[in-house]
Write a protein that holds these residues in place. Sequence first.
Motif, PDB file in Angstrom:
ATOM      1  N   THR A   1       0.850  -1.189   0.000  1.00 45.86           N
ATOM      2  CA  THR A   1       0.000   0.000   0.000  1.00 45.86           C
ATOM      3  C   THR A   1       0.881   1.233   0.000  1.00 45.86           C
ATOM      4  N   PRO A   2       0.737   2.110  -0.988  1.00 45.41           N
ATOM      5  CA  PRO A   2       1.586   3.300  -1.030  1.00 45.41           C
ATOM      6  C   PRO A   2       1.399   4.166   0.213  1.00 45.41           C
ATOM      7  N   ARG A   3       2.465   4.886   0.570  1.00 45.75           N
ATOM      8  CA  ARG A   3       2.436   5.718   1.778  1.00 45.75           C
ATOM      9  C   ARG A   3       1.409   6.834   1.657  1.00 45.75           C
ATOM     10  N   PHE A   4       1.279   7.456   0.496  1.00 44.02           N
ATOM     11  CA  PHE A   4       0.329   8.564   0.353  1.00 44.02           C
ATOM     12  C   PHE A   4      -1.113   8.090   0.523  1.00 44.02           C
ATOM     13  N   ALA A   5      -1.408   6.808   0.124  1.00 45.60           N
ATOM     14  CA  ALA A   5      -2.763   6.269   0.305  1.00 45.60           C
ATOM     15  C   ALA A   5      -3.082   6.072   1.779  1.00 45.60           C
ATOM     16  N   ARG A   6      -2.066   5.558   2.513  1.00 49.90           N
ATOM     17  CA  ARG A   6      -2.291   5.385   3.962  1.00 49.90           C
ATOM     18  C   ARG A   6      -2.489   6.737   4.642  1.00 49.90           C
ATOM     19  N   ALA A   7      -1.725   7.747   4.266  1.00 50.36           N
ATOM     20  CA  ALA A   7      -1.875   9.084   4.863  1.00 50.36           C
ATOM     21  C   ALA A   7      -3.236   9.681   4.532  1.00 50.36           C
ATOM     22  N   LYS A   8      -3.709   9.463   3.301  1.00 57.77           N
ATOM     23  CA  LYS A   8      -5.017   9.986   2.911  1.00 57.77           C
ATOM     24  C   LYS A   8      -6.135   9.326   3.701  1.00 57.77           C
ATOM     25  N   ARG A   9      -5.991   7.998   3.920  1.00 59.49           N
ATOM     26  CA  ARG A   9      -7.020   7.300   4.686  1.00 59.49           C
ATOM     27  C   ARG A   9      -7.054   7.785   6.132  1.00 59.49           C
ATOM     28  N   ARG A  10      -5.864   7.976   6.732  1.00 63.88           N
ATOM     29  CA  ARG A  10      -5.819   8.486   8.105  1.00 63.88           C
ATOM     30  C   ARG A  10      -6.395   9.900   8.188  1.00 63.88           C
ATOM     31  N   SER A  11      -6.107  10.739   7.196  1.00 62.78           N
ATOM     32  CA  SER A  11      -6.629  12.105   7.198  1.00 62.78           C
ATOM     33  C   SER A  11      -8.154  12.112   7.103  1.00 62.78           C
ATOM     34  N   TRP A  12      -8.708  11.219   6.277  1.00 62.31           N
ATOM     35  CA  TRP A  12     -10.166  11.158   6.143  1.00 62.31           C
ATOM     36  C   TRP A  12     -10.807  10.721   7.451  1.00 62.31           C
ATOM     37  N   ARG A  13     -10.208   9.743   8.124  1.00 66.44           N
ATOM     38  CA  ARG A  13     -10.758   9.275   9.400  1.00 66.44           C
ATOM     39  C   ARG A  13     -10.680  10.363  10.461  1.00 66.44           C
ATOM     40  N   THR A  14      -9.586  11.106  10.487  1.00 67.93           N
ATOM     41  CA  THR A  14      -9.451  12.194  11.463  1.00 67.93           C
ATOM     42  C   THR A  14     -10.500  13.276  11.234  1.00 67.93           C
ATOM     43  N   ALA A  15     -10.709  13.636   9.964  1.00 77.81           N
ATOM     44  CA  ALA A  15     -11.715  14.655   9.656  1.00 77.81           C
ATOM     45  C   ALA A  15     -13.111  14.187  10.034  1.00 77.81           C
ATOM     46  N   ALA A  16     -13.416  12.899   9.759  1.00 76.17           N
ATOM     47  CA  ALA A  16     -14.732  12.374  10.126  1.00 76.17           C
ATOM     48  C   ALA A  16     -14.922  12.378  11.638  1.00 76.17           C
ATOM     49  N   TRP A  17     -13.872  12.037  12.388  1.00 77.93           N
ATOM     50  CA  TRP A  17     -13.967  12.025  13.858  1.00 77.93           C
ATOM     51  C   TRP A  17     -14.163  13.449  14.398  1.00 77.93           C
ATOM     52  N   ILE A  18     -13.437  14.415  13.839  1.00 80.09           N
ATOM     53  CA  ILE A  18     -13.590  15.801  14.292  1.00 80.09           C
ATOM     54  C   ILE A  18     -14.996  16.313  13.982  1.00 80.09           C
ATOM     55  N   ALA A  19     -15.524  15.994  12.793  1.00 79.17           N
ATOM     56  CA  ALA A  19     -16.875  16.433  12.432  1.00 79.17           C
ATOM     57  C   ALA A  19     -17.920  15.825  13.356  1.00 79.17           C
ATOM     58  N   THR A  20     -17.750  14.522  13.686  1.00 76.83           N
ATOM     59  CA  THR A  20     -18.701  13.867  14.601  1.00 76.83           C
ATOM     60  C   THR A  20     -18.674  14.503  15.975  1.00 76.83           C
ATOM     61  N   CYS A  21     -17.472  14.765  16.498  1.00 76.33           N
ATOM     62  CA  CYS A  21     -17.351  15.390  17.819  1.00 76.33           C
ATOM     63  C   CYS A  21     -17.959  16.794  17.815  1.00 76.33           C
ATOM     64  N   THR A  22     -17.748  17.531  16.718  1.00 74.76           N
ATOM     65  CA  THR A  22     -18.308  18.881  16.628  1.00 74.76           C
ATOM     66  C   THR A  22     -19.830  18.859  16.660  1.00 74.76           C
ATOM     67  N   VAL A  23     -20.426  17.922  15.913  1.00 73.10           N
ATOM     68  CA  VAL A  23     -21.889  17.802  15.893  1.00 73.10           C
ATOM     69  C   VAL A  23     -22.418  17.439  17.275  1.00 73.10           C
ATOM     70  N   LEU A  24     -21.723  16.519  17.969  1.00 79.81           N
ATOM     71  CA  LEU A  24     -22.170  16.114  19.300  1.00 79.81           C
ATOM     72  C   LEU A  24     -22.073  17.275  20.292  1.00 79.81           C
ATOM     73  N   VAL A  25     -20.979  18.044  20.207  1.00 75.92           N
ATOM     74  CA  VAL A  25     -20.819  19.181  21.120  1.00 75.92           C
ATOM     75  C   VAL A  25     -21.885  20.244  20.856  1.00 75.92           C
ATOM     76  N   LEU A  26     -22.159  20.514  19.574  1.00 73.06           N
ATOM     77  CA  LEU A  26     -23.193  21.495  19.240  1.00 73.06           C
ATOM     78  C   LEU A  26     -24.566  21.017  19.705  1.00 73.06           C
TER      79      LEU A  26
END
Length: 280
Positions: free
Chosen positions: A115-140
């Motif tokens: 698995t190329p390194r850039f693909a793994r970084a992109k997947r981690r970035s997407w998961r982080t953004a989804a987690w931040i969005a979920t936490c933001t919605v819950l806090v609001l």
Amino acid sequence: MYTQCPECLTVYKLEAELLVPACGCLRCGHCETVFNALGTLAGQLPPEPFTRLEEHALDREPPLADVAVFRPRPEPEPVPEPWTDTPADAAEAVTNEPVATEDAVEEDFSQLTFTPRFARAKRRSWRTAAWIATCTVLVLGLGAQLAWAKRDVLIADATVGPMLASGCAMVGCHLPLVAAPSQLRLLARDVEQHPSVTDGLLITASVRNDATFAQPYPVVTIALSDAEGHRLAMRRFQPEDYVGDAGTRSRGMAAGATSAMVFEVQDPGQRAVAFAFSFD
């Protein structure tokens, strides 16, 4: 809220904080009787005349609290440290491992996927953004629930209230009315003979809302007394008794507005020389 002493039948108006120190028990200010205020606790007084408030049974099963607004998160469980081999165990493991042949090594490498390194970084970035969005919605959502639960306090606040009113005016909504009878001021009052009813009196009053927010029209109590201060008659007027227009009642008394109120009462006779107003 209201409660009644079981001995002298005196009715008291009280706030919820007064019931906390002694688990609902109060001492009557008239007869010194200690009683459980929860037994006759009522949000509104029944129509007059009445003698006793409705009594509640205090030996039932506790009701279920099912509208939760907050629950602490559990503490995360500690992660165990990774197990490591001692140098002796590692040497023994190396000694006991079978030696891989060239064909076996080639077969193992053929089964590996890369698995190329850039693909793994992109997947981690997407998961982080989804987690931040979920936490933001819950806090609001939690903030919205807390704001709704404390809406009366926020609307009555001198700083936050006007900001909420301005925001609602921009989006076309209306803030709920908050009752604050203590901030209603009686500016003028007058009593005269009713022009069309023989034994009736016409009482007029000018009341101003000194609060910084709109509040509902109050329940007005008028008491007539004689020269010695003895009460001769009393009547409670609901908002619909003196404000006929339903739209006006729903809008309430605006902040700083003055309202003229007219009440019709029966004349108790020549002994009545004074009258008093109170707001609930």
